[in-house]
Design an enzyme around this catalytic site. Sequence first.
Site, PDB file in Angstrom:
ATOM      1  N   GLY A  31       0.800  -1.219   0.000  1.00  0.00           N
ATOM      2  CA  GLY A  31       0.000   0.000   0.000  1.00  0.00           C
ATOM      3  C   GLY A  31       0.830   1.265   0.000  1.00  0.00           C
ATOM      4  O   GLY A  31       2.027   1.251  -0.287  1.00  0.00           O
ATOM      5  N   HIS A  37       4.204   1.679  -8.064  1.00  0.00           N
ATOM      6  CA  HIS A  37       3.147   0.655  -7.995  1.00  0.00           C
ATOM      7  C   HIS A  37       2.187   0.796  -9.175  1.00  0.00           C
ATOM      8  O   HIS A  37       1.746  -0.199  -9.762  1.00  0.00           O
ATOM      9  CB  HIS A  37       2.314   0.811  -6.717  1.00  0.00           C
ATOM     10  CG  HIS A  37       3.078   0.651  -5.448  1.00  0.00           C
ATOM     11  ND1 HIS A  37       3.330   1.692  -4.592  1.00  0.00           N
ATOM     12  CD2 HIS A  37       3.622  -0.448  -4.878  1.00  0.00           C
ATOM     13  CE1 HIS A  37       3.990   1.247  -3.544  1.00  0.00           C
ATOM     14  NE2 HIS A  37       4.199  -0.043  -3.685  1.00  0.00           N
ATOM     15  N   GLN A 153      14.745  -8.802  -3.707  1.00  0.00           N
ATOM     16  CA  GLN A 153      13.418  -9.419  -3.500  1.00  0.00           C
ATOM     17  C   GLN A 153      12.928 -10.100  -4.777  1.00  0.00           C
ATOM     18  O   GLN A 153      12.440 -11.233  -4.752  1.00  0.00           O
ATOM     19  CB  GLN A 153      12.418  -8.332  -3.066  1.00  0.00           C
ATOM     20  CG  GLN A 153      10.970  -8.784  -3.093  1.00  0.00           C
ATOM     21  CD  GLN A 153      10.031  -7.755  -2.507  1.00  0.00           C
ATOM     22  OE1 GLN A 153       9.932  -7.646  -1.299  1.00  0.00           O
ATOM     23  NE2 GLN A 153       9.334  -7.002  -3.354  1.00  0.00           N
TER      24      GLN A 153
HETATM   25  O1  PAF Z   1       7.624  -5.167  -2.085  1.00  0.00           O
HETATM   26  C1  PAF Z   1       6.687  -5.161  -1.252  1.00  0.00           C
HETATM   27  O2  PAF Z   1       5.908  -4.209  -1.168  1.00  0.00           O
HETATM   28  C2  PAF Z   1       6.519  -6.340  -0.306  1.00  0.00           C
HETATM   29  O3  PAF Z   1       7.744  -6.859   0.067  1.00  0.00           O
HETATM   30  C3  PAF Z   1       5.613  -7.437  -0.886  1.00  0.00           C
HETATM   31  C4  PAF Z   1       6.205  -8.076  -2.127  1.00  0.00           C
HETATM   32  C5  PAF Z   1       4.240  -6.851  -1.213  1.00  0.00           C
HETATM   33  C6  PAF Z   1       5.419  -8.547   0.155  1.00  0.00           C
HETATM   34  O4  PAF Z   1       4.844  -8.062   1.324  1.00  0.00           O
END
Ligand code: PAF
Length: 280
Positions: A31, A37, A153
């Site tokens: 969020g 995003h 990640q």
């Molecule tokens: O990158 C993010 O915002 C978070 O690490 C994710 C991938 C939504 C997991 O909580």
Amino acid sequence: MIEVDTIAGMRAQVAGARREGQTVGFVPTMGYLHEGHLTLIRRAREESGLVVVSIFVNPTQFGPGEDFEAYPRDLERDAALAEGAGTDVLFYPPVREMYPDGYATYVTVEGMTAKLCGASRPTHFRGVTTVVAKLFHIVEPDLAFFGEKDHQQLLVIKRMVTDLNLKVTVVGVPTVREPDGLAMSSRNVYLNGSQRAAAVVLSRSLAAAREAFAAGERDPAGLAALVRRMIEAEPLAAVDYVEIYSWPDLADIGRLDRPVLLAVAVRFGRTRLIDNTVLR
Ligand code: PAF
């Protein structure tokens, strides 16, 4: 846009889309949506019939003393932004829906999670892979979109998907930047005016590294030292790490003779920012 906060409700939405033969695209987020995003959501919109966005500030990826409680949250604003970017289903489960009493199961990717951000945040990636694995099981997407700003990640999730034979295709999307080069992040809101001005040193130091690499620098230590010197010259910046590993497997390297990830993490006051570049 449909908003659901239960796993059963989320599954029902995907089941309906599947019956119509639609491709499901998924953007997991915590969020406080920004242009980075929204770029992921627009990309999902282009490539999928049903676009699912999750908003879940995942407690298991925050360590003790980190900013879980303070993490910025604004569901109403996020819902409007997500809808504007083309979201069909917004999934925002409460913590107890994802981690009910007695929860005890975690997914761990070994090795590559111990370095870079994993060195100073030892439980972080276990939380990320656990929640992303759960979200993948709930949403069952064909495609899942992740930003390259969190490059470690992205690589860890790709590793998990390969190792666990998950059917989803993970798509990495280039980092979206402010006009001065600062990578967009929900944590940028924590910066005061002078820290915000100073934070541009991250992208500038990476640009300098790209230039040195293009000019023939092939010593990883020399390149890392160049970046570190530039960041350390900024009085408000405190380096957490400047490191170079092979890409995409994050192995140690002696020379820049294959693609590498050059990644930095830097603190400005209590705010820790990351950025990276892949050199090929
Ligand atoms: O990158 C993010 O915002 C978070 O690490 C994710 C991938 C939504 C997991 O909580």
